[in-house]
Design a protein around this motif. Structure first.
Motif, PDB file in Angstrom:
ATOM      1  N   VAL A 141       2.535  -0.689  10.969  1.00 31.37           N
ATOM      2  CA  VAL A 141       2.297  -0.745   9.528  1.00 31.37           C
ATOM      3  C   VAL A 141       2.937   0.468   8.864  1.00 31.37           C
ATOM      4  O   VAL A 141       2.673   1.600   9.254  1.00 31.37           O
ATOM      5  CB  VAL A 141       0.785  -0.766   9.225  1.00 31.37           C
ATOM      6  N   HIS A 142       3.769   0.227   7.853  1.00 33.12           N
ATOM      7  CA  HIS A 142       4.431   1.318   7.142  1.00 33.12           C
ATOM      8  C   HIS A 142       3.793   1.489   5.776  1.00 33.12           C
ATOM      9  O   HIS A 142       3.801   0.570   4.955  1.00 33.12           O
ATOM     10  CB  HIS A 142       5.923   1.029   6.988  1.00 33.12           C
ATOM     11  N   ILE A 143       3.215   2.648   5.527  1.00 29.54           N
ATOM     12  CA  ILE A 143       2.630   2.965   4.222  1.00 29.54           C
ATOM     13  C   ILE A 143       3.681   3.703   3.394  1.00 29.54           C
ATOM     14  O   ILE A 143       4.264   4.681   3.852  1.00 29.54           O
ATOM     15  CB  ILE A 143       1.362   3.819   4.369  1.00 29.54           C
TER      16      ILE A 143
ATOM     17  N   HIS B 287      -1.582   7.533   8.285  1.00 33.52           N
ATOM     18  CA  HIS B 287      -0.433   6.640   8.152  1.00 33.52           C
ATOM     19  C   HIS B 287       0.496   6.698   9.366  1.00 33.52           C
ATOM     20  O   HIS B 287       1.189   5.722   9.669  1.00 33.52           O
ATOM     21  CB  HIS B 287       0.323   6.836   6.826  1.00 33.52           C
ATOM     22  N   GLU B 288       0.494   7.801  10.087  1.00 31.06           N
ATOM     23  CA  GLU B 288       1.284   7.857  11.317  1.00 31.06           C
ATOM     24  C   GLU B 288       0.645   7.006  12.412  1.00 31.06           C
ATOM     25  O   GLU B 288       1.343   6.358  13.196  1.00 31.06           O
ATOM     26  CB  GLU B 288       1.422   9.305  11.788  1.00 31.06           C
ATOM     27  N   HIS B 289      -0.679   6.999  12.465  1.00 28.37           N
ATOM     28  CA  HIS B 289      -1.382   6.130  13.421  1.00 28.37           C
ATOM     29  C   HIS B 289      -1.080   4.661  13.126  1.00 28.37           C
ATOM     30  O   HIS B 289      -0.795   3.872  14.044  1.00 28.37           O
ATOM     31  CB  HIS B 289      -2.889   6.376  13.344  1.00 28.37           C
ATOM     32  N   LEU B 290      -1.127   4.286  11.866  1.00 23.53           N
ATOM     33  CA  LEU B 290      -0.842   2.895  11.495  1.00 23.53           C
ATOM     34  C   LEU B 290       0.591   2.507  11.851  1.00 23.53           C
ATOM     35  O   LEU B 290       0.851   1.392  12.314  1.00 23.53           O
ATOM     36  CB  LEU B 290      -1.083   2.698   9.997  1.00 23.53           C
ATOM     37  N   ARG B 291       1.508   3.438  11.648  1.00 25.26           N
ATOM     38  CA  ARG B 291       2.919   3.143  11.956  1.00 25.26           C
ATOM     39  C   ARG B 291       3.158   3.016  13.460  1.00 25.26           C
ATOM     40  O   ARG B 291       3.759   2.043  13.922  1.00 25.26           O
ATOM     41  CB  ARG B 291       3.816   4.238  11.383  1.00 25.26           C
ATOM     42  N   LYS B 292       2.669   3.987  14.233  1.00 26.44           N
ATOM     43  CA  LYS B 292       2.962   4.018  15.661  1.00 26.44           C
ATOM     44  C   LYS B 292       2.193   2.966  16.455  1.00 26.44           C
ATOM     45  O   LYS B 292       2.731   2.351  17.372  1.00 26.44           O
ATOM     46  CB  LYS B 292       2.647   5.410  16.223  1.00 26.44           C
TER      47      LYS B 292
ATOM     48  N   PHE C 152      -3.213  10.809   4.170  1.00 26.23           N
ATOM     49  CA  PHE C 152      -3.283  11.742   5.294  1.00 26.23           C
ATOM     50  C   PHE C 152      -2.312  11.328   6.395  1.00 26.23           C
ATOM     51  O   PHE C 152      -2.305  10.167   6.841  1.00 26.23           O
ATOM     52  CB  PHE C 152      -4.705  11.816   5.838  1.00 26.23           C
ATOM     53  N   LYS C 153      -1.502  12.278   6.810  1.00 26.48           N
ATOM     54  CA  LYS C 153      -0.467  12.005   7.805  1.00 26.48           C
ATOM     55  C   LYS C 153      -1.028  11.400   9.081  1.00 26.48           C
ATOM     56  O   LYS C 153      -0.442  10.483   9.655  1.00 26.48           O
ATOM     57  CB  LYS C 153       0.307  13.288   8.121  1.00 26.48           C
TER      58      LYS C 153
ATOM     59  N   PHE D 187       0.830  -1.211   0.000  1.00 27.66           N
ATOM     60  CA  PHE D 187       0.000   0.000   0.000  1.00 27.66           C
ATOM     61  C   PHE D 187       0.861   1.256   0.000  1.00 27.66           C
ATOM     62  O   PHE D 187       1.942   1.292   0.568  1.00 27.66           O
ATOM     63  CB  PHE D 187      -0.933  -0.006   1.213  1.00 27.66           C
ATOM     64  N   VAL D 188       0.348   2.279  -0.670  1.00 25.71           N
ATOM     65  CA  VAL D 188       1.057   3.555  -0.788  1.00 25.71           C
ATOM     66  C   VAL D 188       0.164   4.700  -0.298  1.00 25.71           C
ATOM     67  O   VAL D 188      -1.039   4.533  -0.105  1.00 25.71           O
ATOM     68  CB  VAL D 188       1.502   3.816  -2.248  1.00 25.71           C
TER      69      VAL D 188
END
Length: 261
Positions: A225-227, A216-221, A212-213, A204-205
């Motif tokens: 998950v890294h978008i 994707h920041e919520h998914l990472r932290k 939206f930051k 996913f990109v």
């Protein structure tokens, strides 16, 4: 089907029987249960990475992973409503890898959705995953479809139990964004691929709502998950031994292939 396993620590060919594989150099024993060897020495439940730490949940998820309750739902939530169907996605990845009668690898194979598809065209296929629950379900699906050219193992993407330049084609679908270290995983995948072999990937990109930051920041932290950015993927591939990055984007989903240099 030939045994191509090596010690993921020192890459020495393994010896053994139906219950264990042994590295004659490291003296490490890798247990085999239900025909599936386990090359993961650490306790993933104690990992610093959220995805690895959720291994018990992933094991349980195997029961419904390919059902309408999970994979198609998550696939469209992340990718969007108007993206190719799961069936079309599998067909496109299988066509991308393009290794007729070769030796294939599915990295983070889950329940073997893509493994089974490429196994219908390839001579033999290995599937690796961190989840024994997923792998045991993959084995049942393969048996049901009478695919006897699939071999499965518990292993980490950045510590593959295979020798250098072994595979004619590799797929990695729905998982690249979950690896703790993308570059390390791609470098290891590159290592086990023959030169000019094709890597086919779905991930996913930062498109659609994933751009939206806050998202994707919520998914990472919170979920590990890294978008990706498209250029970021291209750079990772170039740095780890790949060329000719070719991609198509559907919603937030990217399907790409690249050639081992």
């Amino acid at each position: 089907m030939e045994n191509n396993y090596v010690c993921p620590t020192c890459r020495t060919p393994l010896t053994g029987n139906s219950v264990t594989l042994v590295c004659p150099r490291c003296r490490i024993n890798y247990p085999i249960s239900n025909g599936i060897p386990d090359f993961i020495l650490e306790d993933l439940a104690e990992s610093e990475h959220q995805v690895l730490r959720s291994i018990s949940f992933i094991d349980k998820l195997a029961k419904i992973y390919e059902s309408p309750m999970w994979y198609p739902v998550v696939y469209h939530i992340y990718g969007g409503l108007f993206i190719p169907s799961v069936k079309e996605e599998v067909e496109m990845i299988t066509e991308m890898v393009d290794a007729e009668n070769g030796l294939g690898l599915d990295v983070a194979c889950g329940t073997g959705l893509f493994t089974r598809s490429i196994a219908r065209k390839m001579r033999n296929v290995y599937g690796i995953d961190i989840s024994r629950g997923m792998l045991e379900k993959a084995a049942k699906y393969a048996e049901k479809e009478e695919l006897r050219n699939i071999r499965l193992a518990c292993a980490l993407a950045h510590k593959l139990p295979f020798q250098d330049e072994l595979f004619d084609g590799v797929v990695c679908c729905g998982a690249l964004h979950l690896f703790p270290d993308t570059k390390q995983a791609l470098a290891e995948i590159s290592r086990v691929m023959k030169r000019s072999a094709i890597l086919a990937v779905m991930t996913f990109v930062k498109r659609r709502f994933l751009k939206f930051k806050m998202i994707h920041e919520h998914l990472r932290k919170d979920h590990g998950v890294h978008i990706f950015e498209v250029d970021e993927l291209n750079n990772y591939l170039a740095q780890t031994g790949f060329k000719n990055f070719t991609h198509n984007i559907f919603g937030s989903m990217i399907l790409f292939h690249a050639e081992r240099s």
